[in-house]
Design an enzyme around this catalytic site. Structure first.
Site, PDB file in Angstrom:
ATOM      1  N   HIS A 145     -21.743 -34.726  -0.650  1.00 24.42           N
ATOM      2  CA  HIS A 145     -22.255 -34.413  -0.831  1.00 24.42           C
ATOM      3  C   HIS A 145     -23.284 -35.393   0.359  1.00 24.42           C
ATOM      4  O   HIS A 145     -24.126 -34.634   1.828  1.00 24.42           O
ATOM      5  CB  HIS A 145     -22.961 -34.623  -2.364  1.00 24.42           C
ATOM      6  N   HIS A 194     -20.001 -40.758  -8.544  1.00 24.53           N
ATOM      7  CA  HIS A 194     -19.597 -41.243  -6.980  1.00 24.53           C
ATOM      8  C   HIS A 194     -19.753 -43.189  -7.844  1.00 24.53           C
ATOM      9  O   HIS A 194     -20.975 -42.887  -7.795  1.00 24.53           O
ATOM     10  CB  HIS A 194     -20.191 -40.812  -5.879  1.00 24.53           C
TER      11      HIS A 194
END
Length: 231
Positions: A145, A194
């Site tokens: 992302h 993450h």
């Protein structure tokens, strides 16, 4: 009109771009090495930040849901790629800028391939919590992302700057790009999918791809410096 020779010295902006690319590459390689080696101070810092963010995410369900919508729809890599595809079509149909369109598409595609290759090579596990607020697939490093948003927003910003948009349009585009790139990285850590260093790695690698792509365009694409690039 006198044309520059093949051996003419590089322009200052080319040297600056090459220098910036070198710095970004060095930082990216260093972080990649530390992640792959599981350097204890980095792992500990990642864990501390991730656990704190997860605790906040569990305690703020409304904000967490907003982050989930933003990361899954607004700033999702496929949303960014669709935006890029729309710009590619616009360049071809409305501007007859086929070389620029091809350059943009190839740069984004190569960025995606680099991202996936590093994910497979590093194979870093994602954070795991007993009460997760979100989930994600594939390996963690680098954040897809963060990297995709950096590549797409960076390249589109450079194209806007190159085509000389008005100051108001430039400021608005810059604000949207900064919010998108920073925001998507924060949402990934907030949602616990993450580690912070995954996001930083995505930002660094994305900036490296943008810098190299711009350098290639300025040096190699016919008509890259000025004029029409229609073939």
């Amino acid at each position: 009109m006198h044309s520059p020779t093949v051996d003419s010295p590089p322009r200052p902006e080319h040297r600056a771009a090459a220098g910036l690319a070198g710095v970004l590459a060095a930082c990216s390689i260093l972080l990649l090495t530390l992640v792959a080696a599981r350097w204890s101070p980095l792992i500990d810092a990642d864990g501390d930040v991730s656990r704190t963010a997860h605790r906040w995410a569990v305690g703020e369900p409304g904000l967490t849901q907003a982050c989930r919508i933003l990361t899954d729809w607004v700033w999702d890599p496929w949303t960014m790629r669709l935006l890029c595809a729309a710009v590619v079509v616009w360049l071809v149909v409305r501007q007859a800028a086929r070389r620029t369109a091809l350059w943009l598409a190839v740069a984004v595609a190569l960025g995606s391939l680099l991202q996936q290759g590093l994910k497979a090579a590093v194979d870093r596990p994602r954070p795991v919590f007993p009460d997760p607020v979100d989930s994600a697939h594939y390996a963690a490093f680098p954040s897809g992302h963060a990297m995709t948003a950096t590549v797409v927003c960076g390249l589109l910003l450079w194209l806007l700057h190159r085509h000389g948009v008005s100051p108001a349009v430039w400021r608005a585009a810059l604000a949207v790009a900064v919010v998108s790139v920073v925001g998507v990285g924060l949402t990934r850590v907030w949602l616990g999918v993450h580690w912070p260093s995954d996001v930083v790695g995505g930002w660094l690698l994305g900036a490296l791809v943008v810098t190299l792509a711009v350098w290639v365009y300025e040096r190699r694409v016919p008509g890259g410096r000025k004029g029409s690039d229609a073939s």
